[in-house]
Write a protein that holds these residues in place. Structure first.
Motif, PDB file in Angstrom:
ATOM      1  N   SER A 218       0.069  -0.919   0.165  1.00  0.00           N
ATOM      2  CA  SER A 218       0.318   0.237   0.199  1.00  0.00           C
ATOM      3  C   SER A 218       0.939   1.399  -0.041  1.00  0.00           C
ATOM      4  O   SER A 218       0.346   2.493  -0.424  1.00  0.00           O
ATOM      5  CB  SER A 218      -0.986  -0.565   1.095  1.00  0.00           C
ATOM      6  OG  SER A 218      -1.705   0.627   1.126  1.00  0.00           O
ATOM      7  N   GLU A 219       1.668   1.473   0.715  1.00  0.00           N
ATOM      8  CA  GLU A 219       2.779   2.408   1.190  1.00  0.00           C
ATOM      9  C   GLU A 219       3.656   2.457   0.180  1.00  0.00           C
ATOM     10  O   GLU A 219       2.968   3.336  -1.020  1.00  0.00           O
ATOM     11  CB  GLU A 219       3.702   2.209   1.941  1.00  0.00           C
ATOM     12  CG  GLU A 219       5.101   2.896   2.287  1.00  0.00           C
ATOM     13  CD  GLU A 219       4.230   3.694   2.514  1.00  0.00           C
ATOM     14  OE1 GLU A 219       4.925   5.721   2.460  1.00  0.00           O
ATOM     15  OE2 GLU A 219       3.286   4.377   3.211  1.00  0.00           O
ATOM     16  N   LYS A 222       0.518   3.609  -3.190  1.00  0.00           N
ATOM     17  CA  LYS A 222       0.060   4.747  -2.972  1.00  0.00           C
ATOM     18  C   LYS A 222      -0.339   5.920  -3.694  1.00  0.00           C
ATOM     19  O   LYS A 222      -1.561   6.738  -3.428  1.00  0.00           O
ATOM     20  CB  LYS A 222      -0.162   5.341  -1.282  1.00  0.00           C
ATOM     21  CG  LYS A 222       1.657   6.205  -1.088  1.00  0.00           C
ATOM     22  CD  LYS A 222       1.527   6.874   0.185  1.00  0.00           C
ATOM     23  CE  LYS A 222       3.016   7.791   0.316  1.00  0.00           C
ATOM     24  NZ  LYS A 222       3.955   8.502   0.986  1.00  0.00           N
ATOM     25  N   GLN A 231      -7.780  -2.796   2.984  1.00  0.00           N
ATOM     26  CA  GLN A 231      -6.716  -2.379   5.015  1.00  0.00           C
ATOM     27  C   GLN A 231      -6.635  -2.984   5.634  1.00  0.00           C
ATOM     28  O   GLN A 231      -7.944  -3.695   5.523  1.00  0.00           O
ATOM     29  CB  GLN A 231      -7.199  -0.846   4.931  1.00  0.00           C
ATOM     30  CG  GLN A 231      -7.165   0.723   3.781  1.00  0.00           C
ATOM     31  CD  GLN A 231      -5.727   0.748   3.901  1.00  0.00           C
ATOM     32  OE1 GLN A 231      -5.365   1.224   4.720  1.00  0.00           O
ATOM     33  NE2 GLN A 231      -5.499   0.957   2.095  1.00  0.00           N
TER      34      GLN A 231
END
Length: 232
Positions: A218-219, A222, A231
């Motif tokens: 996710s990082e 993004k 999430q």
């Protein structure tokens, strides 16, 4: 550490399962060490009738021997230099599917790990929807801010870490003895092969690493609108 006698007993059991499922019929006589051919012929006397195709024989034998052997088979599918091209292709059909373990056992493992009964941790905790050699997955609902959020709960098989460790010790025992006795085994670097198997297997049983993977992904994505990462 297991004793040499224990390793020999475990290897004998594996040999019996291979013989029973007809795996020894796949052995190339030209590749067998001196004196092994008569033993193979004797072992084939206990071969189960209708053992099936080559791929089915291997899959059944490895599945009967347990999760560590399933992982070994999957890994050896990538090493035709060790097992030969035909067996490597047969091993590619090996599925990482196993019968699920009991619901009560899964709930107890979750409760022991998190310190509360599953009834207090989740609004619902369903039966397993998938079961592999290392763990199984349950659908559940986790209540957050008054909202029931669907989640997947992955539970390690009971005793899998200790069993995987014991089986790896036996694999190392067999590899070291083979390298000590056979020049071909040294060329194939069997000990290094088992070492390569051990690393991902140990990592797969650390579910914290798997849980951290979506956060890392996710990082990294993004700023990319083409990716959506669930999430935690």
């Amino acid at each position: 550490m297991l004793s040499s006698l224990t390793h020999l007993f475990r290897l004998a059991r594996a040999g019996f399962v291979f013989a029973r499922e007809g795996v020894l019929a796949l052995a190339d006589p030209a590749m067998l060490p001196p004196g092994a051919l008569p033993l193979v012929k004797i072992a084939r006397l206990i071969e189960r009738r209708g053992a099936g195709s080559n791929a089915v024989r291997l899959a059944k034998a490895l599945t009967r021997l347990g999760p560590s052997y399933v992982k070994l088979g999957q890994f050896l599918a990538t090493r035709p230099d060790v097992v030969g091209a035909q067996i490597s292709r047969d091993l590619e059909t090996l599925q990482d599917k196993m019968p699920p373990f009991e619901q009560k056992t899964a709930e107890r493992i979750v409760a022991d790990a998190l310190g509360k009964p599953v009834q207090e941790l989740f609004a619902s905790f369903g039966t397993p929807v998938a079961a592999a050699s290392i763990a199984q997955v349950h659908r559940a609902e986790y209540v957050k801010n008054g909202e029931a959020i669907p989640v997947a709960v992955k539970v390690l098989r009971p005793g899998i870490e200790a069993r995987f460790k014991r089986d790896l010790e036996t694999f190392f025992f067999a590899a070291r003895n083979a390298e000590a006795r056979e020049p071909e085994a040294r060329r194939l670097r069997l000990v290094a092969t088992v070492e390569t198997l051990a690393r991902p297997g140990s990592m797969e049983m650390d579910l914290r690493l798997e849980g951290a993977a979506p956060l890392e992904l996710s990082e990294k994505t993004k700023n990319d609108s083409n990716f959506r990462v669930p999430q935690g």
